[in-house]
Each structure stands twice: as structure tokens, then as C-alpha cells.
Design a protein around this motif. Sequence first.
Motif, short mmCIF file in Angstrom:
data_model
loop_
_atom_site.label_atom_id
_atom_site.label_comp_id
_atom_site.label_asym_id
_atom_site.label_seq_id
_atom_site.Cartn_x
_atom_site.Cartn_y
_atom_site.Cartn_z
N HIS B 130 0.80 -1.22 0.00
CA HIS B 130 0.00 0.00 0.00
C HIS B 130 0.84 1.28 0.00
CE1 HIS B 130 -3.40 -2.50 0.21
NE2 HIS B 130 -3.27 -2.85 1.47
N VAL B 131 2.08 1.16 -0.41
CA VAL B 131 2.94 2.33 -0.57
C VAL B 131 3.52 2.26 -1.97
CG1 VAL B 131 5.02 3.52 0.22
CG2 VAL B 131 3.57 2.36 1.88
N GLN B 176 -6.58 0.16 5.07
CA GLN B 176 -5.38 -0.09 4.25
C GLN B 176 -4.34 1.00 4.48
OE1 GLN B 176 -6.03 -1.35 0.07
NE2 GLN B 176 -8.19 -1.28 0.52
N ILE B 177 -4.83 2.25 4.60
CA ILE B 177 -3.89 3.35 4.83
C ILE B 177 -3.16 3.15 6.15
CG2 ILE B 177 -3.75 5.84 5.26
CD1 ILE B 177 -6.14 6.14 3.35
N CYS B 178 -3.92 2.78 7.18
CA CYS B 178 -3.30 2.56 8.50
C CYS B 178 -2.25 1.45 8.42
CB CYS B 178 -4.35 2.18 9.53
SG CYS B 178 -5.37 3.56 9.99
N ASP B 179 -2.57 0.44 7.65
CA ASP B 179 -1.64 -0.66 7.47
C ASP B 179 -0.32 -0.13 6.91
OD1 ASP B 179 -1.30 -3.33 7.79
OD2 ASP B 179 -1.78 -3.83 5.70
N ALA B 180 -0.44 0.68 5.86
CA ALA B 180 0.76 1.23 5.21
C ALA B 180 1.50 2.17 6.16
CB ALA B 180 0.37 1.96 3.94
N LEU B 181 0.73 3.00 6.89
CA LEU B 181 1.38 3.95 7.80
C LEU B 181 2.09 3.22 8.93
CD1 LEU B 181 -1.20 6.86 8.10
CD2 LEU B 181 1.05 6.89 7.01
N ASN B 198 -3.18 12.48 -1.62
CA ASN B 198 -1.99 11.65 -1.59
C ASN B 198 -2.30 10.17 -1.45
OD1 ASN B 198 -0.33 13.78 -1.95
ND2 ASN B 198 0.14 14.08 0.22
N VAL B 199 -3.56 9.85 -1.50
CA VAL B 199 -3.94 8.43 -1.43
C VAL B 199 -4.47 8.02 -2.81
CG1 VAL B 199 -5.47 6.77 -0.37
CG2 VAL B 199 -4.49 8.59 1.01
N SER B 206 -7.21 -1.21 -4.77
CA SER B 206 -6.12 -1.27 -3.80
C SER B 206 -5.57 0.14 -3.57
CB SER B 206 -5.02 -2.19 -4.32
OG SER B 206 -3.96 -2.22 -3.41
N VAL B 207 -5.29 0.43 -2.31
CA VAL B 207 -4.88 1.77 -1.92
C VAL B 207 -3.36 1.88 -1.90
CG1 VAL B 207 -4.86 3.36 0.03
CG2 VAL B 207 -6.95 2.15 -0.56
N LYS B 208 -2.84 3.00 -2.38
CA LYS B 208 -1.39 3.25 -2.31
C LYS B 208 -1.16 4.65 -1.78
CE LYS B 208 -0.12 -0.17 -5.37
NZ LYS B 208 0.84 -1.22 -5.13
N ILE B 209 -0.29 4.76 -0.80
CA ILE B 209 0.06 6.10 -0.32
C ILE B 209 1.19 6.64 -1.19
CG2 ILE B 209 0.88 7.46 1.62
CD1 ILE B 209 -0.32 5.58 3.47
N ALA B 210 1.02 7.88 -1.62
CA ALA B 210 2.03 8.49 -2.47
C ALA B 210 2.53 9.78 -1.85
CB ALA B 210 1.43 8.78 -3.84
N ASP B 211 3.46 10.40 -2.52
CA ASP B 211 3.99 11.69 -2.15
C ASP B 211 4.58 11.76 -0.75
OD1 ASP B 211 4.79 14.24 -2.33
OD2 ASP B 211 2.92 15.01 -3.12
#
Lengths: 250, 484
Positions: B130-131, B176-181, B198-199, B206-211
Motif C-alpha cells: 500500500h505504498v 489499508q492506509i493505516c496498514d501502510a502507515l 496523496n492516497v 487497492s490503496v497506495k500512499i504516495a507523495d
Amino acid sequence: MTTPASGTPERRFRPTRWSLVARAGSSNGEARRQALAELCQAYWYPLYAFVRRRAHDESSAADLTQEFFARLLEGDRLADADPARGRFRSFLLVSLRSFLANQSERQGAKKRGGDRTTFSMDFDQAATRFAQEPRDDETPDRALNRQWALELVDRSVARLRGEYAGRGRLATFQRLEGFLSGDGSDRYRRAATDLGSSESAVKVTVHRMRVRLQEILREEVLQTVEHPSSIEEEMRDLFAALVPPHRKKL
Amino acid sequence: MEGDTRMTDPEFCADCGARIPDDGKSRRYCPGCLLRAGLDENHSDPHETAVLHTTGPSPSPEELAASFPSLEILDHIGLGGMGWVYKAHQKDLQRTVALKILPAELTQQESFRERFRREAQALAKLSHPHVVSLFESGETEDRAYFLMEYVDGKNLREIQRESALTPADVVATLTQICDALDYAHSHGVVHRDIKPENVLVDRQGSVKIADFGLARLLGTPGNPWMTGSHQVLGTPHYMAPEQWERPRAVDHRADIYGVGVMLYELLTGELPLGRFEPPSKRAPVDQRMDALVLRCLEKEPERRFQTARDLKTALEALASSGLRGTPLPGPAPSPPMASPRPSRGGTWLLAAHWVFAMVGLLVAMLAGLVPVFLWVLLVLGVILPATGVIRSLGTPRAWSYFTLLLTWMLMATLGLALVPSLATDLAECLSGPETSHGHARISFRPHEVRETGMILFTMTGVAWLGALLLRKIGQRWQRRLSRR
């Protein structure tokens, strides 16, 4: 990748419609045609008005407009206008001028158009609208740019309205639409009372509406230019077209 | 209502005086002013990352082609916190990538190059579904760049605009964001600019954190440019209070706050500004969501969820206990923008809260004062007769002094540790809405003060009991010693 669909005019993850059209070979024919049709759908009225101003009557102007777009969508090179450079608006104007100039030569030729355009044009409505246009000594070119600017702004406001309606806040939008331009500070309180809200909440909403409208405007402009760097210039041109020459101040 | 919203004079704009074009469309706005607004403000945007505004146009794909022979640069797709982003095709590997470049004029400045490198370093540390992944980074003759995974999809802001997200969608996405964080934090990377833009969500959902343009690598020597005392990094509405107030003290809990703002916004369509209400009062949201969201939005990082994992667990617990399906059980949505007006019952409850808060505060203050007196006593009673202590070393009397000293120190430390947080609460309670940096936020909530009071009261009690016990033990030892 990064950010802001909202923050910047650049559309994320997809090219602008005009860049799709302008960059031959970078995409398949159907996508190009579709993008061009969408652009034409948005801005056909200024071209119709342009044709009308060139002293054509209502029905022949409608025919010519129809024919022009049909040829354009079929991929006819109507002029030496190079779509790879420049903006959609200037491309259309050059093409239309050239089309009208050559139109006498083709007079006997078989009529084209009709059902082959993939978008609809309501010429009756257009004629009514054209009749309400002020009669003045504006040149057809200038009139086209002015109407183009109006189409752009109207279209953007309509999109904003759609976004609010989609969130069930149409009433809020309608009540505050008048605040989009101008300073309505003395009227915020009344709007707040009408909406059963506080004055500061109204101000925040109006601010958000304005900001979002600017984003939409730029997104819409972006669709008609090839590169985001041209947005500013195009907006400047359109603004200049909206302001009578003696009132220009920028 | 209708008449009032029109321009004062239907034909002319009240602002610029120009005639409103009348071609059968009744416009309630001045098109000229709207276009000019965009030019005047040069596109000001509250969501815009406050860190830097790259000036000048981005280079066209053709201009970049020479610098990147191994890539076919397809399109300019965006502007991030630290540079322009292009969609490109990597010829040898036959894959689509995202190319991020730092503008040439900024590449010349060491500080920007350093920041850009840090983003690459932050990304390079992370390999998580997720990143967005980093492929490579480097510098051409005039520009720093890096290649990363291209996400074919949309960002959360676009998705929010285009379709109504159900609370279940929101929870699924944020989990999913929390997982990535949580993963990023465990690798010492704090994002610091968590917001919907930024998400990215790909076509499969599927979620990806960007920037990670603002990311901070914990444990690396700080660069004065990056965390200078006047340097505030982030996007205003999503920034945790400490990002404004103590930029140097920012840790991973700032990201928890960002997630909280996003949760609130995605659930209600509004930002939690000023005296904001719990989500369930603004939208049909499960009431159990309120506590969770408010806890993320606590002003003090200590009161938020302490890890992204905790938050994720809480979200999952909510989701599994029947958050699925819409609309959710909960109070009916209030009319748009209705001002908060507590019901009759609410007023009583609020009054009760206040009474408790005040009593708690009073007790806590008294408790907080005790250690101060004790310090005074310590000085008068122990330090001054110290000579007496020394003289009595090895005698039963020393034990008495010793236990007394221990008790006092314990009490004093406890009290002194708690008094500052109490004082903060009191100050906030008295000063009302805090409006630092135009960022109105009320951090005072009666239940918090009441809780603080209760905690202090209990701790003081425990400390006194402990002290008594110690003294008893001391006396026993004294007796035992004197018997010998």
C-alpha cells in the motif's frame, strides 16, 4: 506519484482531451474521435454563432455547422492548422475559417454530416440564444472568443452545481450561487438565516465553492490545450474577450 | 430567497460593474469576475501543499526526452510537493512508470536537492503493497529525478467527488492506509502530509500512499532547512496542531491526526474546523465512529491512538461489528450547515459536564498545590536540619527522615509532572477558541478536564496512601532497630 487533482490544474493519470486529439498516433482512432466529439459538444455554440455572424441565415448556418463538425470528426484536414501545436480554440477557428472560405467551391458537392456527428446540436435553441445576443459591431472572431469564455464559465458552474447536487446540497448551492463572484459580505447574514446556519459557516462554504470553481475552470481549460503550461495564457485570452476593450484592466 | 441571491442589479456585476451577458441564460454570477479570480489569485488552493510553489511551466515530454533516453515520456500527470510527475514508459523493461523530477532551478539549490533525495530515501526504505514503490533515483546533468510505480487509477479526492463513498468504503480504505502507515512508521518514516490527494486507489480498489515529499526520517540528523523553526510543512487543514506549533516535535502521531481529518471529511463531506461536531451529527454515520474519529483528532498527540496499528484495529473492530451496508444506523443527517444547537437533554448533559469539570479542576489544583507545600517543607524540615541527619546516621531517627524524604519526593514529582498539563487545560478553558494561524480549533472539551481532574485526584490519593505505608514500614524498622 503525487498529488493534487484539486491542487493543480493538471489532470491526474490521463492526458487532456485536446492532447489526445492533437497527438496523432499516441492513441487509437476511436479514442481520438471520442475526445474530439466531447470537445466539440462542449463548444459548438460559439462556432455556430460565428457562422451566423458571417451573414448566413438560420438554416444554412445550421447546415454549415453540422457539415463542419462532421468533416472534422471524420478526420478531414480542413486547413493547414497543425493540431500538434496550439490550443483547441485556435485550431477550430482556423479550421472553420478555412472551411467557410472553401465552402463556395464545394457548393455542388454532396452534403455530408447529418447523423454522422456523434454529438447532438440543438439548433432551435441555438437560434433562440443567438437572437438574444446583443447586436453590436463585435467582429466574429471576438464574438467567438467571448462566447467561448461564457461556455467555459457556464459549463464549470454547472459542474460545480452537479457536484453539490450529487452530495444532496443543491439547495445550499442555489442559495449561495450568487456569492460566487463579487463581494456579498453584507448579505451573508441573510443567507445564513435562510439556510439555518451561521454566518461563518456560510463564508466557509462560499470560499470552498469559489476555490472548487477555480479548479474546475482550470480543468476545463486544460482539456482544450495540449499542455498545462498554456492554461494561464488561454484564461487570459478568454478573460480579455469577456471584457469590453475600454474596460480591460489586468 | 431567490431575489436576494441575484446580483444587486440583475444586469450589471456589483463588483466589476460590467454588464452580465444576457443571452437567455439567467446567470447569477459574473463570468468575467470568475475568470479573473483565477488569474488574480494565481490559483490559490487550500489543499495545495504549503511547502513550495514551483514556478514556471513544467517541461514538455519532448523537452525531457533527451535527458531520459531509456524512457518514453508520455504525459505530464501532476505536481507533487517536491516536483513534477510524468507518466513514462520504460523501454527496456516494458513497463509504465511514474517519473518525478525536481525543477532545474531548484535542483541547483542544495537544500531542495536534499529534500528531494529524502523523499527518495523514504520511499526506498519502504516496500509495502500500500505504498508506491521506488524503482530508481538519480540526477541528470541538471535535474534530480526518481522513477516509481505508476498507479493506474484515481486519488481519493477524485473518487470522493465522483461518487458517494459509504462509511464501509471509507473504513475499508482507511484500514489499508493505516496498514501502510504502521509499516512506514515502524521503518522510521513519518509521512506528514496525509490527505485524500496523496492516497491513490488503483482500478482494483487497492490503496497506495504516495507523495512522501514531506516525509521525515526519524533518527537522521536534522537539516536546518528542513525543520527550521519557521518552516511549517504540510497542508494546512490536515496538519496536526503540533506541526504548526512545534514542527520539531512532530512524530508518527501527526499522521494519525491526518488520518482523523480524512476520516471526518470522507464521512461527512466537511473538514473538522472550529467547533466541529462529531461525525454522526453531520452525516448518517454509526455513532460508535465518533469516539474513534475524535480520538484521532485530539490536540495532544498523547491522547490520540498511539500507533496506526491501534487505529487500524479499532477500525476493523467497528467494521466487523456490523458497519457494512448502508445507510448506517445512526441519527438522521442534520440539515446542511445547521449550526450546533444542543437538544434540551444535551443542555443538561453539558451543564453536568461543566460542573464535573469544575469540581475536578478544583480538586486537581489543590492536589497539585500539595507537592509545592511539600517541597517547602522538605527544605525547611529536611535540608536545613541535614546536619542533624548526618549526625544521626545509623541511628533509628535516620530511618524516619529517610521515609519522609522518599514520600515527599514521590509526591512532589507526581504533582509537578501533572500540574503543567492541568495548567494547559485551564488556560484553554479560559481563553476559549484558539485561533493560531487562522486555524480555529477548540481543544478544550469538558470531559477531558473532568478526566484529568479525576486522574489527578486518584493519583494523589494513591500517593498519600503509599506515603503512609512507607512511613509505617519506616516506623516498624525504627522500632526493630531500636530494639537491637
